[in-house]
Design a protein around this motif. Structure first.
Motif, short mmCIF file in Angstrom:
data_model
loop_
_atom_site.label_atom_id
_atom_site.label_comp_id
_atom_site.label_asym_id
_atom_site.label_seq_id
_atom_site.Cartn_x
_atom_site.Cartn_y
_atom_site.Cartn_z
N LEU A 142 0.82 -1.21 0.00
CA LEU A 142 0.00 0.00 0.00
C LEU A 142 0.85 1.26 0.00
CD1 LEU A 142 -2.96 -1.05 2.26
CD2 LEU A 142 -2.92 -0.80 -0.19
N SER A 145 1.19 2.22 -3.66
CA SER A 145 0.02 2.92 -4.20
C SER A 145 -0.31 4.19 -3.43
CB SER A 145 -1.18 1.99 -4.21
OG SER A 145 -1.63 1.78 -2.88
N ARG A 148 -2.00 7.18 -5.14
CA ARG A 148 -3.34 6.94 -5.67
C ARG A 148 -3.52 7.31 -7.13
NH1 ARG A 148 -7.21 6.66 -1.63
NH2 ARG A 148 -6.23 5.74 0.19
N THR A 149 -2.46 7.44 -7.88
CA THR A 149 -2.63 7.68 -9.31
C THR A 149 -2.91 6.33 -9.97
OG1 THR A 149 -0.27 7.35 -9.63
CG2 THR A 149 -1.00 9.60 -9.35
N PRO A 150 -3.53 6.34 -11.17
CA PRO A 150 -3.82 5.06 -11.83
C PRO A 150 -2.58 4.20 -12.00
CG PRO A 150 -4.92 6.83 -12.98
CD PRO A 150 -4.09 7.46 -11.92
N ILE A 153 -1.53 2.61 -8.65
CA ILE A 153 -2.38 1.50 -8.23
C ILE A 153 -2.11 0.27 -9.09
CG2 ILE A 153 -4.79 0.74 -8.18
CD1 ILE A 153 -5.42 3.52 -7.08
N TRP A 157 -0.84 -3.22 -7.52
CA TRP A 157 -1.61 -4.45 -7.75
C TRP A 157 -0.72 -5.54 -8.32
CZ3 TRP A 157 -6.01 -6.50 -6.28
CH2 TRP A 157 -6.52 -7.58 -6.99
N ILE B 197 -8.81 -2.87 0.86
CA ILE B 197 -8.49 -1.46 0.58
C ILE B 197 -8.24 -1.27 -0.91
CG2 ILE B 197 -6.84 0.39 1.06
CD1 ILE B 197 -6.30 -0.98 3.76
N PHE B 198 -7.57 -2.25 -1.48
CA PHE B 198 -7.24 -2.20 -2.91
C PHE B 198 -8.47 -2.09 -3.79
CE2 PHE B 198 -2.76 -3.63 -3.43
CZ PHE B 198 -2.49 -2.71 -4.41
N PHE B 199 -9.49 -2.93 -3.47
CA PHE B 199 -10.69 -2.91 -4.30
C PHE B 199 -11.26 -1.50 -4.37
CE2 PHE B 199 -11.64 -7.63 -3.29
CZ PHE B 199 -10.70 -7.97 -4.23
N GLN B 201 -9.60 1.32 -3.86
CA GLN B 201 -8.69 2.19 -4.62
C GLN B 201 -8.85 1.98 -6.11
OE1 GLN B 201 -4.65 1.75 -3.34
NE2 GLN B 201 -4.98 2.79 -1.40
N ILE B 202 -8.94 0.70 -6.52
CA ILE B 202 -9.09 0.42 -7.95
C ILE B 202 -10.42 0.97 -8.44
CG2 ILE B 202 -9.29 -1.41 -9.67
CD1 ILE B 202 -7.47 -3.12 -7.96
N THR B 205 -10.41 4.74 -8.83
CA THR B 205 -9.51 5.26 -9.86
C THR B 205 -9.91 4.81 -11.25
OG1 THR B 205 -7.87 4.76 -8.18
CG2 THR B 205 -7.07 5.73 -10.18
N PHE B 206 -10.37 3.57 -11.37
CA PHE B 206 -10.64 3.04 -12.71
C PHE B 206 -12.13 2.87 -13.01
CE2 PHE B 206 -6.35 1.58 -11.78
CZ PHE B 206 -5.70 1.86 -12.94
#
Lengths: 482, 221
Positions: A142, A145, A148-150, A153, A157, B197-199, B201-202, B205-206
């Motif tokens: 984390l 990321s 928090r920019t695309p 992230i 991931w 948390i990732f879900f 964030q994704i 953003t997307f």
């Protein structure tokens, strides 16, 4: 006792910093915590230097010449990174790249990451080593990321998924190792202790261990960033905040390689052949070549140096695989000097991209005039990392090259091509960045001086004169890894 | 329960775990995936308990309870909660080449049997025949992560892979030492919070959880 302090300081600091959060003095507490860890690390080193290897905490911890120098290195680089991150992250906070919660999270996770790495180094249990490696990944996911920019992230991931899978395969390898060990050492926790395993490694079932090594190699190799498992590394290093890039590149890769080498010793003992070494040499050489040619195509400054890390981890892996006294000595030294040099380069590269508000190398110019320390720091850093004398990387690469010529002469040209291409690629890029007049998009910046100077001075000193205690540790470690 | 009977029940559990693995590979619906994953966790937990009973390795009971709480209750609950929050519980994922995926899956199972053959010969445990299934579960989880494009599906694939690892530990060695099993469980728990948390964030953003969109980071030519 020192060992316990060493481990607990960073853990306590993580908890404290989670509560301190975004307050002004959080940076200072971060530095204080890391400095205390470093002092404890020195204390431990002196203890081991005086009394030799030791086992502590009911056999749970184990320190010998191989991991003690890495523990000191880890605590040292994390301290200097904390010093660097004070100025760097303040700037990021003021320019709105990180929020209130981001800073709280950043500090706590930074310390937890250090804790995980030290635990991985000092534990005697191969299973706990795996757990600590996974914890080190999880604590930094984390952080990658954080912005928090695309792209950040996406990078995080990828890091999460690829390293997660990789490390899962390493766990399968550990299960197989336990399967073999249990037959010799009996059931229970004792069978996974490295001190026990290394004594009976010649009695372990060779077929099982060679199968286990394939899984361990792929698993920990992913974390080392060896080609073709390296895809996560350039992304994670270029998208995260620079202090994290510095510790990922300078420390985490080392720890993963440490885990791999520990496992290799057991496999070598069991099989009695050089099979594991050949696998490591193959992965190492492939990484050197892939990284060297990828270096030519880079446009992003941090991404470029991430590829350079792949190259250098490849060199160290290759040398460990090659084995023999000189190569192993060179590999141990290479881990040390690469870590110091690369984190220093990341410090200056981070400041350079802050000054120009971009990580694109085409837009970074005139660093020597704009900020001499950043400019010269980057210049000397790159000179050191490409292996120019009198810096330490030259010594280690020279040793490794000599050993290659002796033991595997046919591979020398490949190794030289890799080193040569990397040299050309990096030098071609760094010249335009440091030279020239100050461009319009450059802004003045208060850079963190001390970490860069300290790192470069150490790399220079090691290049010119190897302190006797270091040489002694390396020699003992070489004996251990034979 | 005699050892023979226990070994047979354990084999049935192994077969069911493998079956759920294949199910996960081709299930399109999110809820369906979640249920299959929970079932797999349950079979794993039962199998661990049986092995613990037969072998007298009582720390396996703890491991079994750990699997039950973590893989059957807690993580499915977290995923369920996330799916509700993100409004994706009714989503249906497009799958391509289901027959090919199945065939590759079968090939992986055969490969696992081939790979673990030397270990089966060395082992004296009643559970030795299930090690191949465990490795197959790991590989099928890997295959699922490669073929699927949805973030949640990839995570379920990852967790199924971890199930395979736990299963491998019980079938090869009657379980890892307790400290290791506890540590691994802790890591999985932390991972569960992180992907949660990732879900978010994704998603923010997307706009969707399709990881296919994440293709910005690559080498330019």
């Amino acid at each position: 006792m020192t060992l316990l302090i060493l481990l607990s300081v960073s853990f306590i600091a993580a908890v404290v910093l989670a509560f301190v959060g975004d307050r002004k003095f959080a940076h200072e507490i971060n530095i204080l915590g890391s400095a205390a860890t470093f002092i404890a690390g020195i204390g431990l080193a002196i203890e081991v230097y005086m009394n030799g290897p030791m086992v502590a905490g009911g056999k749970f911890f184990f320190v010998d010449a191989f991991n003690v120098y890495l523990a000191v290195l880890t605590s040292f680089v994390s301290m200097t990174t904390a010093v660097f991150s004070r100025r760097y992250m303040r700037w990021e906070r003021e320019h709105g790249r990180v929020g209130h919660w981001g800073m709280r999270f950043y500090h706590a996770m930074f310390q937890l990451f250090i804790f995980a790495m030290l635990l991985a180094l000092l534990t005697n249990n191969v299973g706990v080593l795996w757990i600590a490696m996974e914890l080190a990944t999880l604590s930094t996911v984390l952080l990658v990321s954080l912005y928090r920019t695309p792209t950040a992230i996406e990078a995080a991931w990828k890091y999460f998924i690829l390293c997660g899978v990789g490390i899962a395969l390493a766990l399968f390898g550990t299960v197989l190792l336990y399967f073999a060990a249990e037959k010799v050492l009996g059931e229970g926790g004792e069978a996974l202790l490295w001190t026990n395993l290394s004594q009976v490694s010649d009695k372990l079932e060779p077929t099982v261990l060679s199968l286990a090594f394939v899984f361990l190699m792929v698993g920990y190799g992913t974390k080392v960033g060896l080609a073709p498992l390296h895809n996560w590394l350039p992304d994670a290093h270029s998208e995260g905040p620079t202090p994290i890039s510095a510790v990922l590149s300078g420390l985490l890769l080392n720890i993963a390689l440490y885990a791999l080498v520990r496992c290799k010793v057991l496999v070598d003992g069991a099989t009695g052949t050089h099979q594991a070494g050949y696998i490591m040499m193959g992965f190492g050489l492939l990484s050197i070549l892939v990284a060297a040619f990828s270096l030519l195509r880079q446009k992003d400054i941090k991404r470029m140096f991430a590829y350079s890390s792949i190259e250098h981890m490849g060199i160290a892996t290759f040398a460990f695989g090659l084995g023999g006294q000189i190569a192993t000595f060179g590999a141990l030294l290479h881990m040390l000097v690469h870590s110091l040099t690369k984190s220093s380069i990341f410090f200056t590269a981070g400041h350079a991209s802050q000054m120009h508000r971009t990580q694109e190398m085409d837009k970074i110019k005139g660093l020597l005039r704009g900020n001499p320390l950043v400019g010269w720091g980057l210049m000397f850093g790159v000179m050191a990392i490409v292996g120019m004398p009198p810096f330490g990387v030259f010594v280690s690469e020279f040793l490794i090259l000599t050993a290659t010529m002796k033991d595997a002469p046919l591979l020398t040209p490949l190794l030289l091509i890799g080193l040569g291409v990397a040299f050309a690629a990096l030098f071609r890029r760094v010249q335009p960045m440091v030279a020239g007049i100050i461009p319009a998009n450059q802004h003045p910046l208060k850079a963190a001086h001390i970490p860069v100077i300290l790192h470069m001075a150490l790399v220079l000193i090691i290049g010119l004169y190897m302190p006797s205690f270091l040489a002694e540790w390396f020699h003992t470690a070489v004996e251990l890894l034979k | 329960m005699s050892i023979n009977l226990a070994a047979q029940v354990n084999s049935i559990m192994a077969a069911l775990i493998l079956l759920t693995s294949f199910g996960l590979l081709v299930q399109r619906r999110m809820y369906g995936l979640l249920h299959l994953f929970a079932w797999q966790g349950l079979f794993l937990s039962v199998s661990t308990a049986i092995v613990g009973y037969v072998s007298g390795a009582h720390h396996l009971y703890i491991s079994s309870i750990l699997t039950l709480t973590l893989k059957v209750v807690l993580i499915p609950y977290i995923l369920h909660f996330l799916m509700r929050q993100l409004h994706i519980h009714k989503e249906v994922e497009q799958l391509v080449n289901v027959p090919t995926t199945m065939l590759i899956g079968i090939a992986l199972v055969i490969f696992s049997y081939y790979l673990t053959a030397p270990i089966r010969e060395l082992s004296t445990l009643v559970t030795r025949s299930t090690l191949a299934v465990a490795l197959a579960t790991v590989m099928l989880g890997l295959l699922m992560m490669i073929t699927r494009r949805h973030a949640v599906t990839q995570i379920i694939g990852f967790l199924a892979l971890e199930n395979g690892l736990f299963f491998a530990a019980t079938s090869a060695t009657y379980g890892m030492p307790l400290v290791v099993e506890l540590g691994v469980a802790l890591d999985i728990l932390i991972a569960a919070f992180i992907f949660g948390i990732f879900f978010f964030q994704i998603r923010t953003t997307f706009d969707s959880l399709d990881v296919e969109q994440m293709t910005q980071l690559k080498e330019e030519d």
